[in-house]
Each structure stands twice: as structure tokens, then as C-alpha cells.
Scaffold this motif. Structure first.
Motif, PDB file in Angstrom:
ATOM      1  N   TYR A  55       0.731  -1.239  -0.029  1.00  0.00           N
ATOM      2  CA  TYR A  55      -0.286  -0.259   0.310  1.00  0.00           C
ATOM      3  C   TYR A  55       0.690   1.129  -0.047  1.00  0.00           C
ATOM      4  O   TYR A  55       1.803   1.462   0.825  1.00  0.00           O
ATOM      5  CB  TYR A  55      -0.781  -0.205   1.078  1.00  0.00           C
ATOM      6  N   MET A  56      -0.078   2.548  -0.310  1.00  0.00           N
ATOM      7  CA  MET A  56       1.076   3.564  -0.108  1.00  0.00           C
ATOM      8  C   MET A  56       0.145   4.378   1.216  1.00  0.00           C
ATOM      9  O   MET A  56      -0.581   4.557   1.378  1.00  0.00           O
ATOM     10  CB  MET A  56       0.560   4.576  -1.347  1.00  0.00           C
ATOM     11  N   SER A  57       1.419   4.247   1.751  1.00  0.00           N
ATOM     12  CA  SER A  57       0.884   4.614   2.979  1.00  0.00           C
ATOM     13  C   SER A  57       0.835   6.370   3.430  1.00  0.00           C
ATOM     14  O   SER A  57       1.031   7.315   2.864  1.00  0.00           O
ATOM     15  CB  SER A  57       1.940   4.636   4.082  1.00  0.00           C
ATOM     16  N   ASP A  63       6.173   3.824   7.108  1.00  0.00           N
ATOM     17  CA  ASP A  63       6.144   4.137   5.918  1.00  0.00           C
ATOM     18  C   ASP A  63       6.538   2.994   4.640  1.00  0.00           C
ATOM     19  O   ASP A  63       7.141   2.237   5.599  1.00  0.00           O
ATOM     20  CB  ASP A  63       7.373   4.845   5.835  1.00  0.00           C
ATOM     21  N   THR A  64       6.034   2.505   3.784  1.00  0.00           N
ATOM     22  CA  THR A  64       6.057   1.544   2.935  1.00  0.00           C
ATOM     23  C   THR A  64       7.382   2.502   1.628  1.00  0.00           C
ATOM     24  O   THR A  64       7.496   1.921   0.328  1.00  0.00           O
ATOM     25  CB  THR A  64       4.356   0.928   2.143  1.00  0.00           C
ATOM     26  N   LEU A  65       6.962   3.659   1.518  1.00  0.00           N
ATOM     27  CA  LEU A  65       7.840   4.476   0.362  1.00  0.00           C
ATOM     28  C   LEU A  65       8.980   3.597  -0.159  1.00  0.00           C
ATOM     29  O   LEU A  65       9.191   3.383  -1.456  1.00  0.00           O
ATOM     30  CB  LEU A  65       7.710   6.016   0.183  1.00  0.00           C
ATOM     31  N   ILE A  68       8.517   0.496  -1.305  1.00  0.00           N
ATOM     32  CA  ILE A  68       8.878   0.547  -2.750  1.00  0.00           C
ATOM     33  C   ILE A  68       9.266   0.798  -3.286  1.00  0.00           C
ATOM     34  O   ILE A  68       9.867   0.074  -4.760  1.00  0.00           O
ATOM     35  CB  ILE A  68       7.223   1.846  -3.434  1.00  0.00           C
ATOM     36  N   LEU A  80       0.076  -1.938  -6.664  1.00  0.00           N
ATOM     37  CA  LEU A  80      -0.304  -1.285  -5.130  1.00  0.00           C
ATOM     38  C   LEU A  80      -2.372  -0.619  -5.242  1.00  0.00           C
ATOM     39  O   LEU A  80      -2.789  -1.532  -6.901  1.00  0.00           O
ATOM     40  CB  LEU A  80       0.337   0.628  -5.311  1.00  0.00           C
ATOM     41  N   LEU A  98       7.200   5.736  -9.559  1.00  0.00           N
ATOM     42  CA  LEU A  98       6.001   6.148  -9.041  1.00  0.00           C
ATOM     43  C   LEU A  98       5.827   7.419  -9.986  1.00  0.00           C
ATOM     44  O   LEU A  98       3.648   7.746  -9.518  1.00  0.00           O
ATOM     45  CB  LEU A  98       6.775   7.343  -7.728  1.00  0.00           C
ATOM     46  N   LEU A 101       0.925   6.819 -10.001  1.00  0.00           N
ATOM     47  CA  LEU A 101       0.237   7.347  -9.448  1.00  0.00           C
ATOM     48  C   LEU A 101      -0.326   8.361  -9.533  1.00  0.00           C
ATOM     49  O   LEU A 101       0.463   9.856 -10.337  1.00  0.00           O
ATOM     50  CB  LEU A 101       0.853   7.159  -8.262  1.00  0.00           C
ATOM     51  N   LEU A 109      -2.501   8.294  -2.858  1.00  0.00           N
ATOM     52  CA  LEU A 109      -2.350   7.431  -4.791  1.00  0.00           C
ATOM     53  C   LEU A 109      -2.498   6.235  -4.573  1.00  0.00           C
ATOM     54  O   LEU A 109      -2.542   5.486  -3.935  1.00  0.00           O
ATOM     55  CB  LEU A 109      -0.515   8.399  -4.226  1.00  0.00           C
ATOM     56  N   GLU A 110      -2.935   6.854  -6.159  1.00  0.00           N
ATOM     57  CA  GLU A 110      -3.494   5.237  -6.697  1.00  0.00           C
ATOM     58  C   GLU A 110      -2.944   5.002  -7.657  1.00  0.00           C
ATOM     59  O   GLU A 110      -2.596   6.208  -8.589  1.00  0.00           O
ATOM     60  CB  GLU A 110      -5.229   5.155  -6.762  1.00  0.00           C
TER      61      GLU A 110
END
Length: 219
Positions: A55-57, A63-65, A68, A80, A98, A101, A109-110
Motif C-alpha cells: 500500500y501507499m502509506s 511508511d512503505t515508500l 516500494i 498497489l 512512482l 500514481l 495515491l493510487e
């Protein structure tokens, strides 16, 4: 506990955890996120996975950035979620960077609509967000049910990401809820054992390194 009481309990716990996370000093949260990221990257499940579903945190989530970016840089496919308007469902889409997104549901952000949809789960892991986990792998989410529905049909390895302060001894759950198989926090990670009915049982203690626990082959 009556259903109404469970709902009240969950909502109160959600509010308390959100408030605690909002009160974290930025440097302190960054340190916790860095520890969790390092523990994820050491997992052999992550290292072997060809696809990482995550997931985009948001500002109050683990935090997942960094995960990713690491996955993309090391040739893994990254998927995602994108929420389906008017439903409590979501689909996952692959991103190549990125730049794939855009702002979507709830301001999150999707993946853009022209991204490739994830349809097969072979050689994948799913990093699952939560406000809390208990020691049997059950989660307290945000109340929308999106991940509950997705996980009911997901066949890969389910990995919970959580701050150690948000791990509870036990959380209320429904009979159809699917627990994660592995929990990763800033303190390390531990595996959930499963009995023949595929329900969670005992947990192994925290591991701070990549050594595989004895029950790992049963995940």
C-alpha cells in the motif's frame, strides 16, 4: 462481548491509536519506519518474491515508500491498490515507477487506470496495513473492510506491518477473518503457527535477523 460493544471497543481503540501515532515526533517515527523497513528487506519471503503487493502509506501508517523503491530497484513487480468507486472493494495494479500514481479515493495515491491489473498471486507476498495486530495475527483495520475482502481470496503470504506499540495480546475478530502469517515490527518479526484447521495458534518469539524459525516451512 455483544456486537454493539465490540464496535464501540474497536472504534475507541482506532481513535486512541490514531492519536498516539499523530503524536509521534517525526524523527522518532522515521527511526521506527527505518527499522521496520530493514526487517522486511531481510525476510527471505521478500527476497524470493517476484511480486510485492503493498500500500501507499499515509502520514500515520508504517511508511512503505522505501520498500516500494527498493522493490522496484531490485526488479520486483510492485502492485498497489485502487479502490472501486461505490463499493468496499479494491483491485491491485502494477506500477513501474512512482510516476504511475495519481490521487484517488480518500485522497490517497493510487495506480493510474492504464496500469496493468494484478490477476495472479504466484510468487507474491502481501504487506498488510493495520492500526493494530494481535499475537494470533488478526488485525484492526480502519473499518472499511477493503483488506478483509481482498485477503479472503488472496493465496500468497500475508505479512503484517505494525509498530510494536500497537501489538495487542488479543483483538476481537470474526470467524471468516484471515490472520496474517507473519508480523513485522520495529522490534523484529515473528511467525504465526497454524493448526490443521488453518487457524492461528501459538506464535514464535521475535527474530532480529534472517534466521528461519523451525515452523517457517509451514507458511
Amino acid at each position: 462481548m455483544p456486537v454493539g460493544d465490540i464496535r464501540i471497543f474497536k472504534n475507541e481503540l482506532r481513535a486512541a491509536i490514531k492519536q498516539r501515532r499523530r503524536s509521534l515526533e517525526p524523527a522518532g517515527k522515521e527511526r521506527l519506519d527505518r527499522l521496520i523497513r530493514g526487517n522486511v528487506l531481510r525476510l527471505h519471503q521478500y527476497q524470493r518474491a517476484k511480486t510485492v503487493i503493498l500500500y501507499m502509506s499515509t502520514a500515520i501508517e508504517v511508511d512503505t515508500l522505501g520498500i516500494i523503491r527498493h522493490a522496484l530497484a531490485h526488479g520486483k513487480r510492485v502492485a498497489l491498490p485502487r479502490c472501486l468507486p461505490g463499493t468496499r472493494l479494491m483491485d491491485f495494479y502494477y506500477i513501474r515507477s512512482l510516476e504511475d500514481l495519481e490521487p484517488g479515493s480518500y485522497g490517497l495515491l493510487e495506480p493510474k487506470t492504464d496500469c496493468e491489473k494484478l490477476v495472479r498471486y504466484e510468487n507474491s507476498i502481501c504487506l498488510v496495513p493495520a492500526l493494530a495486530y494481535d499475537r494470533s495475527g488478526y488485525r484492526l483495520g480502519y473499518g472499511g473492510g477493503y483488506y478483509d475482502r481482498f485477503l479472503s481470496g488472496y493465496t500468497g503470504t500475508r505479512i503484517g506491518l505494525i509498530y510494536s506499540a500497537d501489538i495487542r495480546r488479543q483483538l476481537p475478530h470474526g470467524r471468516f477473518d484471515r490472520p496474517v502469517q507473519l508480523i513485522v515490527s520495529d522490534r523484529g518479526f515473528f511467525y504465526i503457527r497454524k493448526h490443521p484447521e488453518n487457524a492461528p495458534g501459538l506464535v514464535k518469539g521475535y527474530r532480529k535477523g534472517p534466521r528461519r524459525p523451525p515452523n517457517n516451512k509451514r507458511l
